[in-house]
Design a protein around this motif. Structure first.
Motif, mmCIF file in Angstrom:
data_model
loop_
_atom_site.group_PDB
_atom_site.id
_atom_site.type_symbol
_atom_site.label_atom_id
_atom_site.label_comp_id
_atom_site.label_asym_id
_atom_site.label_seq_id
_atom_site.Cartn_x
_atom_site.Cartn_y
_atom_site.Cartn_z
ATOM 1 N N UNK A 166 0.902 -1.098 -0.024
ATOM 2 C CA UNK A 166 0.058 -0.077 -0.069
ATOM 3 C C UNK A 166 0.959 1.100 0.146
ATOM 4 N N UNK A 167 2.090 1.222 0.774
ATOM 5 C CA UNK A 167 2.954 2.511 0.667
ATOM 6 C C UNK A 167 3.339 2.785 -0.734
ATOM 7 N N UNK A 168 3.593 2.028 -1.808
ATOM 8 C CA UNK A 168 3.514 2.215 -3.173
ATOM 9 C C UNK A 168 2.587 3.121 -3.709
ATOM 10 N N UNK A 169 1.411 3.110 -3.288
ATOM 11 C CA UNK A 169 0.430 3.955 -3.782
ATOM 12 C C UNK A 169 0.023 5.205 -3.072
ATOM 13 N N UNK A 170 0.723 5.504 -1.761
ATOM 14 C CA UNK A 170 0.670 6.383 -1.039
ATOM 15 C C UNK A 170 1.276 8.030 -1.592
ATOM 16 N N UNK A 171 0.475 8.959 -1.242
ATOM 17 C CA UNK A 171 1.137 10.191 -1.599
ATOM 18 C C UNK A 171 1.205 11.222 -0.399
ATOM 19 N N UNK A 172 2.337 11.914 -0.317
ATOM 20 C CA UNK A 172 2.267 12.683 0.762
ATOM 21 C C UNK A 172 2.589 14.279 0.090
ATOM 22 N N UNK A 173 2.375 15.210 1.026
ATOM 23 C CA UNK A 173 2.549 16.438 1.286
ATOM 24 C C UNK A 173 4.028 16.854 1.744
ATOM 25 N N UNK A 174 5.133 17.157 0.954
ATOM 26 C CA UNK A 174 6.436 17.094 1.569
ATOM 27 C C UNK A 174 6.629 18.016 2.824
#
Length: 240
Positions: free
Chosen positions: A87-95
């Motif tokens: 699932x981490x491969x599809x996660x997106x974050x605000x840096x």
């Protein structure tokens, strides 16, 4: 004949999560998760009634919001680790960012799993995680929770099993540089170094050479009571 740099492995005696890489400041804002897949409890684990099924990982978020590296430090059940890492491969974050711009930073992330059976009585919920090889369903009772261990809790001292490539540090004039660096990192359950962080370095070339060496290092997989675990370590590098 030049002496080759060597490493001396020193284990930490405290269990402290790595702080964000940049130094703290009043204008600092840590990374924030923007999107993350909705995870269902694997069907072969639902009968265990695991309380708060989750996986905790430390993730390193780049300036573009992508995950650069991660290490799992605890899990309610060993069979939750694989789905969480996928699932981490599809996660997106605000840096992370401060007044100077975006930054690379570490984030302590808890990945939670929903159990449809607990949420809606009498309803059968299906997902891609339901289709699990029948050969592993019987392992649900035999794989307990995974957690981070202290150095003195390991079955045997952490040891290097494979050495990394040695890069001789040189300055701008291509002259050898002597000095020392200390790197803090995690060794995961497979013996792979994760999330290296420079604590001390005498020269930028020393930093580069030490991090290059870390990339190729491999350790004997750490275990606790015969089970896989994760441990934190500090590695001094001396270039003479």
């Amino acid at each position: 004949m030049k002496k080759l740099p060597y490493i001396l492995l020193t284990l930490l005696v405290t269990q402290v999560l790595a702080p964000p890489l940049p130094a703290g400041s009043e204008g600092y804002h840590p990374p924030v998760a923007e999107t993350f897949p909705d995870l269902l409890m694997p069907v072969n684990l639902r009968h265990l009634n695991i309380r708060n099924p989750s996986v905790t990982a430390i993730v390193r978020i780049g300036t573009d919001g992508e995950i650069l590296d991660h290490v799992v430090i605890s899990a309610s059940h060993a069979q939750l680790i694989g789905p969480a890492e996928r699932a981490l491969k599809f996660a997106r974050f605000q840096p992370a960012h401060d007044e100077t711009g975006t930054l690379v930073a570490d984030l302590n992330l808890e990945v939670h799993f929903r159990d449809p059976g607990r949420e809606i009585a009498g309803t059968i919920a299906m997902s891609v995680t339901d289709h699990i090889d029948e050969n592993i369903q019987g392992l649900a009772h035999t794989q307990p929770a995974m957690q981070m261990s202290l150095p003195d809790e390991l079955d045997k001292p952490l040891s290097v099993s494979g050495d990394g490539e040695i890069l001789v540090p040189v300055d701008a004039d291509d002259q050898p540089v002597k000095g020392r660096a200390v790197i803090e990192l995690y060794v995961d359950a497979q013996g792979i170094p994760r999330l290296p962080k420079i604590l001390v370095s005498d020269h930028p070339a020393i930093t580069k050479a030490a991090l290059h060496r870390i990339e190729g290092l491999r350790f004997e997989p750490p275990t606790r009571n015969g089970l896989p675990t994760v441990v934190k370590a500090r590695l001094p590098f001396n270039f003479d």
